[in-house]
Enzyme design. Structure first.
Site, short mmCIF file in Angstrom:
data_model
loop_
_atom_site.label_atom_id
_atom_site.label_comp_id
_atom_site.label_asym_id
_atom_site.label_seq_id
_atom_site.Cartn_x
_atom_site.Cartn_y
_atom_site.Cartn_z
N ASP A 220 -2.23 9.44 9.57
CA ASP A 220 -1.37 10.17 8.65
C ASP A 220 -2.20 11.31 8.05
O ASP A 220 -3.41 11.17 7.88
CB ASP A 220 -0.86 9.23 7.56
CG ASP A 220 -0.05 9.95 6.50
OD1 ASP A 220 0.88 10.68 6.87
OD2 ASP A 220 -0.35 9.79 5.31
N ASP B 33 -1.55 5.56 4.13
CA ASP B 33 -1.78 5.16 2.74
C ASP B 33 -0.51 5.11 1.89
O ASP B 33 -0.55 4.64 0.75
CB ASP B 33 -2.76 6.13 2.08
CG ASP B 33 -2.14 7.50 1.82
OD1 ASP B 33 -1.38 7.96 2.70
OD2 ASP B 33 -2.40 8.09 0.77
N ASP C 57 4.45 4.98 5.15
CA ASP C 57 3.62 4.58 6.28
C ASP C 57 3.78 3.10 6.62
O ASP C 57 3.36 2.66 7.69
CB ASP C 57 2.15 4.87 6.00
CG ASP C 57 1.87 6.35 5.80
OD1 ASP C 57 2.53 7.16 6.47
OD2 ASP C 57 1.00 6.70 4.99
#
Length: 501
Positions: free
Chosen positions: A88, A286, A290
């Protein structure tokens, strides 16, 4: 487990056969029984039993010392086998603390007016980019009004009412669909995106107010971590909701192999599912958005400074929030697995030599026999070797990349853009299931229910809300109501009904 399942009955069978053969050879029952007992004593099941758990225990301890938490033994074993790492962007590759870099008001609008209205709109948003706008407004000591009718449009932008004015804000694609953007501002937005900045556009009553550019700084160790993963033969992919220009600029700075831009929050799980068809995937993230992707991946890795839901959904947690701990986790996993194989070798080495000797195979040729007491000593020595070898892991330097080796079959990715993934999903006939669930109190509860539903039905786009008391997900065909009720109850919550459409 597979080795022990074969080894134990095999050794017992050999011991029985040894006793019978010596009896048939005319030896006394005591002599034959002594040979059978020698086989049982020298065969080292304790060494085999120690080979894996001791290495895993030491490996877990080494990870904990270095701020890498492996939740299960399976996650420690499987981390070293990953072929693709999906990262990410915000909060993982970047610091997650973006700052306003440029304020470009439209004609007839002042910088103060643009920033004031943008701050009023962003005040109720939880997005990291919103925090950058609020921080800038605080630095300028700007007073902002309170909006009503606030709406967050995931992956697009925001809208709200301030007095009698309707405010909107978001990406170029979203705002362009709402109002006309001048060629000059469009060109300047493209220039900002090419510099790795995210241009946010704002409107009032359909009239463009201007652009506020926000940049999120890459973490200092991100390029090094990406390079180390690549040296291990692992393909590194960056996922982001940013436009393609901005994403490619950030991706170039980080040095990733592939960039998938314009991924909506609920699209990350679909991307991971597509990547899994090409290799073993680890997802590093995080945020709340996600969590489904972390659950879907073969190995989910959460940044320690991230949300509780992401940490709960992950298999591995990086307590120091350093991206360099991702290759370190892979390195430690590989070292632990290698140590287990060495331990199994030593266990089998003693058995291959000792069992024939204990059974008396060499007595007719050389007169060699084995006293059961010496067999017990040899067994203890093999256990000592296995434990000592496992303890060598304490000397392993998990951040030393000098001895990294490339995996045998590195993956060559065929990336499907998010639009293609969405198109594939749209072409499927999916059933939308809404389950009424009572007892969810917080984000942890939502993540727990999401995980249970995904595991039971292989569901897509699972979204739970403790505020609404619902869990919504998509499946290819209708699900059994009794099965859903059973899954919800096993998760610790109360089933209150279901609709499928």
């Amino acid at each position: 487990d597979r080795v022990s399942g074969v080894f134990v009955p095999a050794v017992i069978t050999i011991a029985v056969i040894t006793t019978i053969i010596w009896l048939l050879a005319g030896q006394t029952f005591g002599y034959a029984l002594a040979r059978g007992i020698s086989v049982l004593v020298i065969s080292c099941p304790c060494a085999l039993g120690l080979a894996t758990p001791v290495a895993i225990m030491v490996g877990n301890g080494m990870g904990a010392k270095n701020g890498i938490l492996f939740k299960t033994a399976v996650s420690l074993e499987e981390a070293g086998k990953v072929q693709i790492v999906a990262l990410d962007k915000t909060g993982t590759i970047t610091s997650g603390q973006p700052e306003v870099t440029d304020i470009l008001p439209a004609e007839g609008v002042t910088e103060t007016e643009l920033l004031t209205l943008a701050c009023a709109l962003e005040k109720k948003s939880e997005h990291p980019l919103a925090k950058a706008v609020l921080k800038k407004a605080e630095e300028e000591n700007l007073a902002t009004g309170e909006v009503t009718g606030f709406q967050a449009l995931p992956g697009n932008g925001l809208s709200a009412i301030l007095g009698s004015d309707k405010l909107t804000g978001g990406s170029m694609k979203f705002i362009s669909s709402q109002t006309k953007v001048s060629a000059d501002l469009n060109r300047r937005a493209e220039q900002l995106a090419e510099q790795g900045k995210t241009p946010l556009l704002f409107t009032r009553n359909g009239k463009l107010l201007g652009i506020i550019a926000v940049a999120d700084v890459i973490k200092e160790d991100s390029p090094r971590a990406v390079k180390e993963l690549q040296n291990m033969g692992i393909r590194v992919v960056m996922l982001t909701g940013d436009n393609e220009r901005t994403a490619k600029a950030i991706g170039a700075q980080a040095g990733v192999d592939d960039v998938i831009a314009g991924v909506l929050p609920d699209g990350k799980e679909s991307v991971i599912r597509a990547l899994k068809e090409q290799g073993k995937v680890a997802m590093v993230g995080d945020g709340i958005n996600d969590a489904p992707a972390l659950t879907r991946a073969d190995i989910g890795i959460a940044i320690g400074a991230g949300t509780d839901i992401a940490i709960d959904a992950a298999d591995i947690v990086l307590m120091k929030s350093q991206l360099s701990d991702v290759p370190a986790a892979v390195r430690l996993s590989r070292a632990t697995l290698r140590n287990i194989h060495e331990n199994l070798f030593w266990a089998f080495f003693y058995n291959i030599i000792g069992i024939p000797l204990a059974a008396g195979v060499w007595i007719p040729l050389f007169g060699w026999t084995l006293n059961p007491m010496f067999g017990a000593a040899a067994m203890s020595l093999s256990s000592f070797c296995v434990v000592t070898n496992a303890l060598r892991l304490n000397l392993f330097q998990i951040h030393n990349a000098a001895k990294d080796k490339t995996i045998k079959n590195p993956v060559t990715l065929h990336i499907s853009h998010d639009e293609n993934i969405k198109e594939e999903k749209e072409n499927k006939t999916m059933v939308k299931v809404t389950v009424n669930v009572e007892g969810m109190m917080c984000g942890h509860c939502e993540a727990h229910v999401n995980k249970a539903i995904q595991a039971a039905f292989g569901a897509e786009d699972v979204v739970s809300s403790h505020e609404n008391g619902t869990t919504v997900f998509s499946v290819p065909e209708k699900v059994d109501e009794a099965k859903v009720e059973e899954v919800i109850k096993e998760a610790g919550y109360e089933f209150k009904g279901i609709t499928q459409e």
